[in-house]
Scaffold this active site. Sequence first.
Site, PDB file in Angstrom:
ATOM      1  CB  CYS A   1      -1.262   7.411   2.305  1.00 53.69           C
ATOM      2  SG  CYS A   1      -2.507   6.618   3.321  1.00 53.69           S
TER       3      CYS A   1
ATOM      4  CD  GLU B   1      -2.808  -1.106  -0.106  1.00 52.08           C
ATOM      5  OE1 GLU B   1      -3.351  -0.037  -0.412  1.00 52.08           O
ATOM      6  OE2 GLU B   1      -2.918  -2.139  -0.793  1.00 52.08           O
TER       7      GLU B   1
HETATM    8  P1  NAD Z   1       9.133   4.578   3.219  1.00 50.36           P
HETATM    9  O1  NAD Z   1       8.797   3.845   1.965  1.00 50.36           O
HETATM   10  O2  NAD Z   1      10.329   5.445   3.209  1.00 50.36           O
HETATM   11  O3  NAD Z   1       9.348   3.536   4.418  1.00 50.36           O
HETATM   12  C1  NAD Z   1       8.372   2.586   4.747  1.00 50.36           C
HETATM   13  C2  NAD Z   1       9.031   1.402   5.426  1.00 50.36           C
HETATM   14  O4  NAD Z   1       9.898   0.745   4.502  1.00 50.36           O
HETATM   15  C3  NAD Z   1       9.905   1.779   6.611  1.00 50.36           C
HETATM   16  O5  NAD Z   1       9.744   0.811   7.617  1.00 50.36           O
HETATM   17  C4  NAD Z   1      11.308   1.737   6.028  1.00 50.36           C
HETATM   18  O6  NAD Z   1      12.301   1.487   6.984  1.00 50.36           O
HETATM   19  C5  NAD Z   1      11.183   0.562   5.082  1.00 50.36           C
HETATM   20  N1  NAD Z   1      12.155   0.539   3.978  1.00 50.36           N
HETATM   21  C6  NAD Z   1      12.843   1.578   3.445  1.00 50.36           C
HETATM   22  N2  NAD Z   1      13.581   1.153   2.405  1.00 50.36           N
HETATM   23  C7  NAD Z   1      13.367  -0.178   2.279  1.00 50.36           C
HETATM   24  C8  NAD Z   1      13.838  -1.177   1.372  1.00 50.36           C
HETATM   25  N3  NAD Z   1      14.675  -0.877   0.384  1.00 50.36           N
HETATM   26  N4  NAD Z   1      13.385  -2.435   1.534  1.00 50.36           N
HETATM   27  C9  NAD Z   1      12.512  -2.755   2.505  1.00 50.36           C
HETATM   28  N5  NAD Z   1      12.045  -1.852   3.397  1.00 50.36           N
HETATM   29  C10 NAD Z   1      12.464  -0.583   3.274  1.00 50.36           C
HETATM   30  O7  NAD Z   1       7.812   5.387   3.630  1.00 50.36           O
HETATM   31  P2  NAD Z   1       7.584   6.322   4.908  1.00 50.36           P
HETATM   32  O8  NAD Z   1       8.322   7.602   4.717  1.00 50.36           O
HETATM   33  O9  NAD Z   1       7.799   5.561   6.150  1.00 50.36           O
HETATM   34  O10 NAD Z   1       6.019   6.592   4.810  1.00 50.36           O
HETATM   35  C11 NAD Z   1       5.460   7.558   3.977  1.00 50.36           C
HETATM   36  C12 NAD Z   1       4.880   6.925   2.729  1.00 50.36           C
HETATM   37  O11 NAD Z   1       3.949   5.920   3.081  1.00 50.36           O
HETATM   38  C13 NAD Z   1       4.097   7.917   1.878  1.00 50.36           C
HETATM   39  O12 NAD Z   1       4.386   7.678   0.525  1.00 50.36           O
HETATM   40  C14 NAD Z   1       2.648   7.570   2.190  1.00 50.36           C
HETATM   41  O13 NAD Z   1       1.728   7.940   1.201  1.00 50.36           O
HETATM   42  C15 NAD Z   1       2.727   6.090   2.371  1.00 50.36           C
HETATM   43  N6  NAD Z   1       1.617   5.556   3.143  1.00 50.36           N
HETATM   44  C16 NAD Z   1       0.669   4.816   2.504  1.00 50.36           C
HETATM   45  C17 NAD Z   1      -0.422   4.327   3.206  1.00 50.36           C
HETATM   46  C18 NAD Z   1      -1.495   3.524   2.524  1.00 50.36           C
HETATM   47  O14 NAD Z   1      -2.295   2.895   3.211  1.00 50.36           O
HETATM   48  N7  NAD Z   1      -1.553   3.510   1.210  1.00 50.36           N
HETATM   49  C19 NAD Z   1      -0.531   4.590   4.572  1.00 50.36           C
HETATM   50  C20 NAD Z   1       0.469   5.335   5.201  1.00 50.36           C
HETATM   51  C21 NAD Z   1       1.541   5.807   4.474  1.00 50.36           C
END
Ligand code: NAD
Length: 517
Positions: free
Chosen positions: A323, A289
């Site tokens: 999001c 997501e």
């Molecule tokens: P992010 O993608 O930077 O990080 C999310 C998670 O992924 C963290 O736990 C991070 O440590 C991990 N991560 C980072 N790089 C990785 C890799 N290469 N492999 C595996 N894991 C990795 O996102 P964020 O800054 O934590 O959150 C913000 C984003 O999340 C925004 O784009 C927002 O729209 C989205 N979001 C979506 C929803 C939804 O339900 N669609 C809900 C909340 C947030």
Amino acid sequence: MTSIPQFRNEPFADFTRPDVRARMERALADVESRLGAVHPLVIGGALVPTERTFASVDPALPSRVVGRFAEATPEHADRALEAAWEAFGSWRRTPAEERARILLRAAGLMRDRKFELASWMVFEVGKTWAEADGDVAEAIDFLEFYAREGIRWSEPRPQGPWPGEDNWVEYLPLGAGVAIPPWNFPLAIMVGMTMAPVAAGNTMVVKPAEQSPAVAWQAMSLFREAGLPDGVANLLTASDGAVVGRHLVQHPRTRFVNFTGSREVGLEIVREAGIPRPGQRWIKRVVAEMGGKDAILVDADADVAAAADGIVAAAFGFQGQKCSACSRVIAVDGVHDALLEEVRRRTEALTVGPPQDPGNRVGPLIDGQAEGKVLSYVEIGRGEGRLVTGGRRLEGEGHFVAPTVFADVAPDARLAQEEVFGPVVAFLRARDYEEAVVIFNGTVYGLTGSYYGQRHLGDAVRDLEVGNLYLNRKCTGALVGVQPFGGFNMSGTDAKAGGTEHLLQFLQAKSISRRHA
Ligand code: NAD
């Protein structure tokens, strides 16, 4: 399921009541006195300290350390997956009612500690009181909802009749999975992403976001207290989520990945999980997501004041770091100017400052990187449109950026296409409803959106391509069991968290046919 009452959403705290305010103030003081402690990993029920630790800080006052957390390595990830598989042997056979009881106990503990958990979020991610309380309520809802869903999916489903046979389908858990949540709903999303699969009989390795390990630690402690057996959920905190996260995603023993976060990382996970590694025996399932470029479409006959209220709440609630946040307003000619003026007035009335103070409606951005990104989009916006209000960083140590409105932004501008994830909203003008629809659907995303107006209500249901559509209300604040949540297109795999199909993501169906003797 007779003894479990019907699911009901957790009510929000009423902070206008002096007794409720007093409880929150006490909880904030209590949590403040506990900041800075060191926390280990949790692997197979054992608390595992590490030599290296990293700090989580208060985004409103980054010199304040919220806690120190163990630094997980890929070796810890291997051990955590082993522990999860070991626990799976008995967890999958534990009756669904028994599993559900543990989730319900955790929900009860959360209810008792509502203000404490909200306070951790005020300190660690900069949520205002109301936003933090909403996050706790959603976490409670996920536990309550998935507990019941786990029972429902555990019941065999009879299939069509066939002479001389009984035919039915049973839904079985997949195995040991990995949860990789974001920081922006550090309790609700972490709890939902861990406990939906667990309710269905899976076991989990959880790697919380590096910005919110304290809240994840609180949740994990509470699961243990609720009686979750050792190894069913394992916690790996790490300062660079990509290292341990990538290792877990690529691991041949990972059965599925439950991810919520940015599009960039989500797409990498989809790619990496698609490559079979030596010794791997399955196709990894991926729930991803991701982000949005969510729009509120305001039609010519809309209630302008109501639309302005909805836009300001959806654009600037939690500083636009949802999001589902409204980052585009598509207003048809007849209402555009009046709406822009109403939004400007309301935006300028927002108080910005430390969220510990309940008088502030807008808090800080999560960290310096987010601040830099938002300010760079403000610069881009200055070149692409007209700055109406905001557009500046506030004085002081915290990552505060004034709520910002741009007008005269073109549909193909970067500000109208790219996720900013901060308090910035772009106004786009449309000739009429038809043009507004083209603009609305003109991004790669498809998460949430709203239509304000009357004459095209029915058309909007058909025309607007988003996973969560709202009519005459704001596009944030989905409730568990009421508005199942998940995005179309590049916003995600449409997993519909908090909905009745969600657990199916973590189950496989066995079709059984028994011939009569
Ligand atoms: P992010 O993608 O930077 O990080 C999310 C998670 O992924 C963290 O736990 C991070 O440590 C991990 N991560 C980072 N790089 C990785 C890799 N290469 N492999 C595996 N894991 C990795 O996102 P964020 O800054 O934590 O959150 C913000 C984003 O999340 C925004 O784009 C927002 O729209 C989205 N979001 C979506 C929803 C939804 O339900 N669609 C809900 C909340 C947030």
